[in-house]
Design an enzyme around this catalytic site. Structure first.
Site: not given
Ligand SMILES: NC(=O)c1ccc[n+]([C@@H]2O[C@H](COP(=O)([O-])OP(=O)(O)OC[C@H]3O[C@@H](n4cnc5c(N)ncnc54)[C@H](O)[C@@H]3O)[C@@H](O)[C@H]2O)c1
Length: 250
Positions: A156, A158, A189
């Site tokens: 993720y 990378a 978030i």
């Protein structure tokens, strides 16, 4: 401040949920027309239904952003329906899983295809029409993970590192056509992607403690920055990444 978005046309990928949905709604409230491009048909159509109920103009197109044919159809159907593409918001992407030693090749490919390849496909597909008009805004969703601040979810991270590099690379080139390409890097978030994990045990408190402003970001906190980047108010920003994270990563 008038963002001058009335009757502008935006494609928002990943807009059936979370931050993409928030961006779509905010664009509608500024008078823009929005194409919701997502894998989730039912949820995407629901977003369109609510927008239309409120008097806004929106359409859904079933799109897998990592499949080039889908993306070409997404752009073609937007041009057929609304005649132009003024803004592209690249928000679609899968959630993060996997540690340093247990991220297998499938997961690596899923992350790179779902994030980096999707952003590349959609950007390349809208560029010709924006070049023709000598105007356009492209906003890429990145992540604090792309800045190397986490020690887990390597694929993720990378993928987002690639998005940050690609954003600057294409931004430098596209600027000659009066096209602004920028990115936004949210911290944690609260969205459908993160709500289960954040609701487990004391994760919410633990994460909140890492954020100097002491609250988890909302989709709207990110959407307002994305909409600013989609407007003429940010016309002198080229290849910029804006961290939206309450100080979680400075
Ligand atoms: N939530 C966070 O804390 C956070 C922080 C930083 C970055 N991000 C990234 O922001 C983006 C949006 O996240 P969110 O939290 O709003 O998630 P979300 O799960 O609420 O929304 C993501 C949407 O993208 C769609 N999608 C996924 N892969 C797709 C594909 N290949 N083609 C088309 N649609 C696809 C999903 O169907 C979903 O509707 C993701 O890329 C995510 O990794 C999230």
């Amino acid at each position: 401040m008038d963002l001058k978005l009335k009757d502008k046309v935006a494609i928002v990928t990943g807009a059936a949920s979370g931050m993409g949905r928030s961006i779509a709604r905010m664009l509608i409230s500024e008078g823009a027309k929005v194409v919701i491009a997502d894998l989730q048909e039912e949820k995407g159509k629901e977003v369109v239904f609510h927008i239309k109920q409120g008097g806004g103009e929106a359409a859904f197109t079933h799109t897998n952003t990592s499949v080039r044919d889908d993306v070409n159809k997404m752009v073609a159907s937007t041009l057929a329906t609304y005649g132009q593409v003024d803004m592209l918001f690249n928000v679609a992407g899968p959630g993060a899983v996997g540690g340093q030693l247990d991220t297998d090749e499938n997961e690596f490919n899923r992350q790179i295809n779902g994030h980096l390849k999707g952003v590349f496909n959609c950007t390349q597909a809208v560029l010709p029409t924006m070049i023709e008009k000598k105007s356009g805004k492209i906003v890429n969703m990145a992540s604090f993970a792309g800045h190397g601040v986490l020690d887990s979810i390597p694929a993720y991270s990378a993928a987002f590192g690639g998005i940050l590099a690609y954003t600057k690379n294409v931004a430098r080139w596209a600027a000659q056509y009066n096209i602004n390409v920028n990115s936004v890097s949210p911290g944690n978030i609260l969205t459908p992607m993160t709500i289960n994990w954040l609701s487990e045990g004391d994760n919410m408190e633990k994460i909140t403690a890492t954020i100097p402003i002491r609250r988890i970001g909302s989709p709207e906190d990110v959407a307002s920055v994305c909409v600013f980047l989609g407007s003429e108010a940010s016309r002198h920003l080229v290849g910029v990444d804006i961290n939206v994270n309450g100080g979680q990563y400075i």
